[in-house]
Design a protein around this motif. Sequence first.
Motif, PDB file in Angstrom:
ATOM      1  N   LYS A 190     -55.122 -52.787 -19.563  1.00 25.13           N
ATOM      2  CA  LYS A 190     -54.854 -52.594 -20.987  1.00 25.13           C
ATOM      3  C   LYS A 190     -53.658 -53.473 -21.370  1.00 25.13           C
ATOM      4  O   LYS A 190     -53.269 -54.365 -20.637  1.00 25.13           O
ATOM      5  N   ILE A 191     -53.039 -53.187 -22.474  1.00 28.58           N
ATOM      6  CA  ILE A 191     -51.871 -53.966 -22.912  1.00 28.58           C
ATOM      7  C   ILE A 191     -50.641 -53.540 -22.110  1.00 28.58           C
ATOM      8  O   ILE A 191     -50.367 -52.358 -21.956  1.00 28.58           O
ATOM      9  N   TRP A 192     -49.913 -54.520 -21.626  1.00 29.45           N
ATOM     10  CA  TRP A 192     -48.685 -54.264 -20.892  1.00 29.45           C
ATOM     11  C   TRP A 192     -47.789 -55.483 -21.035  1.00 29.45           C
ATOM     12  O   TRP A 192     -48.231 -56.548 -21.459  1.00 29.45           O
ATOM     13  N   ASN A 193     -46.525 -55.339 -20.719  1.00 30.12           N
ATOM     14  CA  ASN A 193     -45.571 -56.440 -20.842  1.00 30.12           C
ATOM     15  C   ASN A 193     -45.754 -57.430 -19.695  1.00 30.12           C
ATOM     16  O   ASN A 193     -45.789 -57.048 -18.532  1.00 30.12           O
ATOM     17  N   LEU A 194     -45.851 -58.695 -20.057  1.00 33.17           N
ATOM     18  CA  LEU A 194     -45.977 -59.768 -19.084  1.00 33.17           C
ATOM     19  C   LEU A 194     -44.581 -60.242 -18.703  1.00 33.17           C
ATOM     20  O   LEU A 194     -43.711 -60.399 -19.569  1.00 33.17           O
ATOM     21  N   ASP A 195     -44.352 -60.466 -17.423  1.00 33.86           N
ATOM     22  CA  ASP A 195     -43.072 -60.972 -16.945  1.00 33.86           C
ATOM     23  C   ASP A 195     -42.701 -62.234 -17.726  1.00 33.86           C
ATOM     24  O   ASP A 195     -43.534 -63.122 -17.910  1.00 33.86           O
ATOM     25  N   LYS A 196     -41.444 -62.314 -18.176  1.00 41.53           N
ATOM     26  CA  LYS A 196     -41.009 -63.422 -19.033  1.00 41.53           C
ATOM     27  C   LYS A 196     -41.155 -64.787 -18.351  1.00 41.53           C
ATOM     28  O   LYS A 196     -41.531 -65.765 -18.987  1.00 41.53           O
ATOM     29  N   THR A 197     -40.905 -64.859 -17.061  1.00 38.56           N
ATOM     30  CA  THR A 197     -41.025 -66.129 -16.339  1.00 38.56           C
ATOM     31  C   THR A 197     -42.472 -66.621 -16.345  1.00 38.56           C
ATOM     32  O   THR A 197     -42.738 -67.799 -16.593  1.00 38.56           O
ATOM     33  N   ILE A 198     -43.395 -65.712 -16.088  1.00 38.69           N
ATOM     34  CA  ILE A 198     -44.819 -66.082 -16.091  1.00 38.69           C
ATOM     35  C   ILE A 198     -45.261 -66.448 -17.504  1.00 38.69           C
ATOM     36  O   ILE A 198     -45.975 -67.429 -17.708  1.00 38.69           O
ATOM     37  N   ALA A 199     -44.807 -65.695 -18.497  1.00 36.65           N
ATOM     38  CA  ALA A 199     -45.174 -65.976 -19.891  1.00 36.65           C
ATOM     39  C   ALA A 199     -44.689 -67.365 -20.303  1.00 36.65           C
ATOM     40  O   ALA A 199     -45.425 -68.125 -20.941  1.00 36.65           O
ATOM     41  N   THR A 200     -43.474 -67.715 -19.937  1.00 37.99           N
ATOM     42  CA  THR A 200     -42.914 -69.026 -20.276  1.00 37.99           C
ATOM     43  C   THR A 200     -43.706 -70.148 -19.600  1.00 37.99           C
ATOM     44  O   THR A 200     -44.068 -71.140 -20.236  1.00 37.99           O
ATOM     45  N   ALA A 201     -44.004 -69.982 -18.312  1.00 41.98           N
ATOM     46  CA  ALA A 201     -44.761 -71.008 -17.574  1.00 41.98           C
ATOM     47  C   ALA A 201     -46.176 -71.140 -18.135  1.00 41.98           C
ATOM     48  O   ALA A 201     -46.676 -72.251 -18.323  1.00 41.98           O
ATOM     49  N   ALA A 202     -46.817 -70.018 -18.408  1.00 40.24           N
ATOM     50  CA  ALA A 202     -48.177 -70.055 -18.941  1.00 40.24           C
ATOM     51  C   ALA A 202     -48.200 -70.688 -20.324  1.00 40.24           C
ATOM     52  O   ALA A 202     -49.083 -71.493 -20.637  1.00 40.24           O
ATOM     53  N   ASN A 203     -47.242 -70.344 -21.168  1.00 38.52           N
ATOM     54  CA  ASN A 203     -47.166 -70.918 -22.510  1.00 38.52           C
ATOM     55  C   ASN A 203     -46.973 -72.432 -22.447  1.00 38.52           C
ATOM     56  O   ASN A 203     -47.611 -73.174 -23.194  1.00 38.52           O
ATOM     57  N   ALA A 204     -46.140 -72.889 -21.535  1.00 36.47           N
ATOM     58  CA  ALA A 204     -45.926 -74.332 -21.379  1.00 36.47           C
ATOM     59  C   ALA A 204     -47.213 -75.020 -20.927  1.00 36.47           C
ATOM     60  O   ALA A 204     -47.548 -76.105 -21.402  1.00 36.47           O
ATOM     61  N   ALA A 205     -47.963 -74.382 -20.023  1.00 35.72           N
ATOM     62  CA  ALA A 205     -49.224 -74.955 -19.551  1.00 35.72           C
ATOM     63  C   ALA A 205     -50.243 -75.022 -20.675  1.00 35.72           C
ATOM     64  O   ALA A 205     -50.955 -76.012 -20.821  1.00 35.72           O
ATOM     65  N   ILE A 206     -50.322 -73.981 -21.488  1.00 34.39           N
ATOM     66  CA  ILE A 206     -51.256 -73.960 -22.626  1.00 34.39           C
ATOM     67  C   ILE A 206     -50.863 -75.052 -23.618  1.00 34.39           C
ATOM     68  O   ILE A 206     -51.714 -75.779 -24.122  1.00 34.39           O
ATOM     69  N   GLU A 207     -49.580 -75.185 -23.898  1.00 35.56           N
ATOM     70  CA  GLU A 207     -49.137 -76.198 -24.868  1.00 35.56           C
ATOM     71  C   GLU A 207     -49.466 -77.596 -24.381  1.00 35.56           C
ATOM     72  O   GLU A 207     -49.791 -78.457 -25.171  1.00 35.56           O
ATOM     73  N   ARG A 208     -49.389 -77.851 -23.065  1.00 38.86           N
ATOM     74  CA  ARG A 208     -49.715 -79.176 -22.536  1.00 38.86           C
ATOM     75  C   ARG A 208     -51.197 -79.496 -22.699  1.00 38.86           C
ATOM     76  O   ARG A 208     -51.559 -80.630 -22.952  1.00 38.86           O
ATOM     77  N   THR A 209     -52.041 -78.488 -22.563  1.00 38.85           N
ATOM     78  CA  THR A 209     -53.472 -78.747 -22.642  1.00 38.85           C
ATOM     79  C   THR A 209     -54.030 -78.604 -24.055  1.00 38.85           C
ATOM     80  O   THR A 209     -55.072 -79.153 -24.366  1.00 38.85           O
ATOM     81  N   SER A 210     -53.339 -77.859 -24.914  1.00 37.93           N
ATOM     82  CA  SER A 210     -53.828 -77.640 -26.275  1.00 37.93           C
ATOM     83  C   SER A 210     -52.643 -77.426 -27.208  1.00 37.93           C
ATOM     84  O   SER A 210     -52.275 -76.287 -27.477  1.00 37.93           O
ATOM     85  N   PRO A 211     -52.043 -78.497 -27.735  1.00 35.33           N
ATOM     86  CA  PRO A 211     -50.845 -78.363 -28.566  1.00 35.33           C
ATOM     87  C   PRO A 211     -51.048 -77.531 -29.830  1.00 35.33           C
ATOM     88  O   PRO A 211     -50.108 -77.062 -30.408  1.00 35.33           O
ATOM     89  N   ALA A 212     -52.306 -77.294 -30.251  1.00 35.42           N
ATOM     90  CA  ALA A 212     -52.538 -76.518 -31.474  1.00 35.42           C
ATOM     91  C   ALA A 212     -52.217 -75.039 -31.292  1.00 35.42           C
ATOM     92  O   ALA A 212     -51.969 -74.346 -32.256  1.00 35.42           O
ATOM     93  N   ILE A 213     -52.218 -74.543 -30.070  1.00 36.60           N
ATOM     94  CA  ILE A 213     -51.942 -73.135 -29.804  1.00 36.60           C
ATOM     95  C   ILE A 213     -50.447 -72.959 -29.593  1.00 36.60           C
ATOM     96  O   ILE A 213     -49.855 -73.598 -28.757  1.00 36.60           O
ATOM     97  N   LYS A 214     -49.846 -72.095 -30.360  1.00 36.09           N
ATOM     98  CA  LYS A 214     -48.399 -71.826 -30.211  1.00 36.09           C
ATOM     99  C   LYS A 214     -48.166 -70.360 -30.067  1.00 36.09           C
ATOM    100  O   LYS A 214     -48.774 -69.553 -30.663  1.00 36.09           O
TER     101      LYS A 214
END
Length: 111
Positions: free
Chosen positions: A87-111
């Motif tokens: 279900k919904i739960w808090n994602l570790d900030k380190t993983i969230a930051t790394a995942a967000n950076a990976a998403i931005e590299r592959t698809s800059p439209a998603i923020k």
Amino acid sequence: MTCLPSQIEAVESQYRSMYGERDLPFPETYPQSCLLGCVSVVDVLTQDEYKEKFSESATQESVSEYVFVCEEPQELALKYAVTGDHKIWNLDKTIATAANAAIERTSPAIK
């Protein structure tokens, strides 16, 4: 959490009955305990609202009280190991930051 073969077969069987007995393309293996990607949540509806709004495509896939309507799925090339609930739960900030950076590299439209 590891899924038992009987659990996988039960879910695949549910989808076969929902979509007819046609040949559905199920994966050979299923990722477990990992962050796969992200989506944009565009609406949150009750089951009744969902059925009313999407009557043509509405299927009973969940017993949850609410349905999250999502768009713009983005799969991560690298899957991050995570622990948590389904279900919904808090994602570790380190993983969230790394995942967000990976998403931005592959698809800059998603923020």
